[in-house]
Write an enzyme that holds these catalytic residues in place. Sequence first.
Site, short mmCIF file in Angstrom:
data_model
loop_
_atom_site.label_atom_id
_atom_site.label_comp_id
_atom_site.label_asym_id
_atom_site.label_seq_id
_atom_site.Cartn_x
_atom_site.Cartn_y
_atom_site.Cartn_z
N TRP A 108 0.83 -1.21 0.00
CA TRP A 108 0.00 0.00 0.00
C TRP A 108 0.86 1.25 0.00
O TRP A 108 0.57 2.23 -0.70
CB TRP A 108 -0.99 -0.02 1.17
CG TRP A 108 -1.96 -1.15 0.99
CD1 TRP A 108 -2.07 -2.27 1.75
CD2 TRP A 108 -2.91 -1.31 -0.08
NE1 TRP A 108 -3.02 -3.11 1.23
CE2 TRP A 108 -3.55 -2.54 0.11
CE3 TRP A 108 -3.26 -0.54 -1.20
CZ2 TRP A 108 -4.54 -3.02 -0.77
CZ3 TRP A 108 -4.26 -1.01 -2.07
CH2 TRP A 108 -4.87 -2.24 -1.84
N LYS B 37 -13.05 -1.58 6.65
CA LYS B 37 -12.46 -2.54 7.60
C LYS B 37 -13.06 -2.32 9.00
O LYS B 37 -13.85 -3.12 9.44
CB LYS B 37 -10.94 -2.43 7.63
CG LYS B 37 -10.29 -2.96 6.34
CD LYS B 37 -9.53 -1.88 5.69
CE LYS B 37 -8.69 -2.24 4.50
NZ LYS B 37 -9.02 -3.31 3.62
N ASP C 12 -1.86 6.68 6.28
CA ASP C 12 -2.91 5.81 5.75
C ASP C 12 -3.24 4.83 6.88
O ASP C 12 -2.46 3.94 7.20
CB ASP C 12 -2.38 5.07 4.52
CG ASP C 12 -3.36 4.02 4.00
OD1 ASP C 12 -4.45 3.87 4.59
OD2 ASP C 12 -3.03 3.34 3.00
N1 PMP Z 1 -4.41 1.32 2.13
C1 PMP Z 1 -4.52 0.20 2.85
C2 PMP Z 1 -3.66 0.02 4.07
C3 PMP Z 1 -5.44 -0.79 2.47
O1 PMP Z 1 -5.57 -1.91 3.18
C4 PMP Z 1 -6.24 -0.58 1.31
C5 PMP Z 1 -7.27 -1.58 0.84
N2 PMP Z 1 -7.25 -2.81 1.33
C6 PMP Z 1 -6.05 0.59 0.58
C7 PMP Z 1 -5.15 1.52 1.03
C8 PMP Z 1 -6.85 0.86 -0.67
O2 PMP Z 1 -8.14 1.10 -0.32
P1 PMP Z 1 -9.33 1.27 -1.35
O3 PMP Z 1 -9.57 -0.08 -1.95
O4 PMP Z 1 -10.45 1.74 -0.50
O5 PMP Z 1 -8.91 2.26 -2.37
#
Ligand code: PMP
Length: 356
Positions: free
Chosen positions: A101, A192, A168
């Site tokens: 991420w 989540k 994030d």
């Molecule tokens: N950052 C983290 C730590 C994540 O776990 C996720 C999705 N699992 C995201 C960003 C991306 O999120 P989204 O699918 O809502 O764009």
Amino acid sequence: MSKKYNFYAGPAILPHEVIKKAQEELLDFNGCGLSIMEISHRSKEFEKVNDEAEAKIRSLLKVPENYSVMFIQGGASLQFSMVPMNLLKGGKADYVNTGAWAKKAIDEAKLYGTPTIAGSSKDKNFNYVPPITLSPDATYVHVTSNETIGGIQMQSFPDTGNIPMIADMSSDIFSRRIDVSKFGLIYAGAQKNMGPAGVTLVIMRNDLIDGTADGLPTMLNYKTYREHKSLYNTPPCIAIYIVKLVMEWLESNGGLEAMEAKNNEKAKILYDAIDNLPMYSGTAEVKDRSKMNVTFRLTSEELEKKFIKEAEANGLVGLPGHRSVGGCRASIYNAMPLEGVKTLVQFMEKFQKENK
Ligand code: PMP
């Protein structure tokens, strides 16, 4: 329906009480005779939901007065872009590369300026949280508090002085107490620990909003969300409504202090099993283990497949690791009851015995 425990990483388990309440209210919201899905976002009923969701978030996280709380669409992935688009202005920013991420956030920052890697755990396949070396001229420093795929979590946050820290927190927000005043901006997708997919929470210090770049598209400028209380255009009404219900659930279950204690207990039980049962091994360095996403391997890929299949047949759903890394992952967010973790551990013990 037989009892199932949901270990998916996201969209993920929601408190049963929340889903039940949403079901009860779905046809007739608060006695208005209409569903929350079919009333105007300008109605007094929805405005109240929006206000209450914000107020509860502020109170649970103790958000200081000089921060705005905003609901934005586009997922945490859009925040990878909006952060540098609004704040970088061609300058430099520090990014900590803790895994999949963080890497996505870094790639987006390259479109708007120069990200410097202020720490990286790439050398060990992102199984630990690296030390951070700040650049004095960084516009901000970006961290990922919990890497959902790698199963590592920052146990504490550095003091970044005058350099705003941006985090994030998609996969561990509301799982523990945090000091919001240490951050310039926090973002997290709802799916989540907060609600269903479709809404992203952004908590941002007002002086940073004041200084966002000129010439941005209206919908990509943080100012728009602050000035219109997240109601510039039609928001994801039902997602915000569920977020409000989850916040009420958090309040009535002791708030973040109680959540933190419960999450520590659940994680300990599961990691103890991983450490004590020879068939399983944790993938993350012990000191950086995530209390939300517990990643582990079995002694062979063949056994992992069998484990996941049999677990599912026993009502333990969502245990495959992310497709990019394989293995197993048990996501044990706030709504996962202690009983669910204990049931998983019993299954792990039984599986080991039967597959010696
Ligand atoms: N950052 C983290 C730590 C994540 O776990 C996720 C999705 N699992 C995201 C960003 C991306 O999120 P989204 O699918 O809502 O764009």
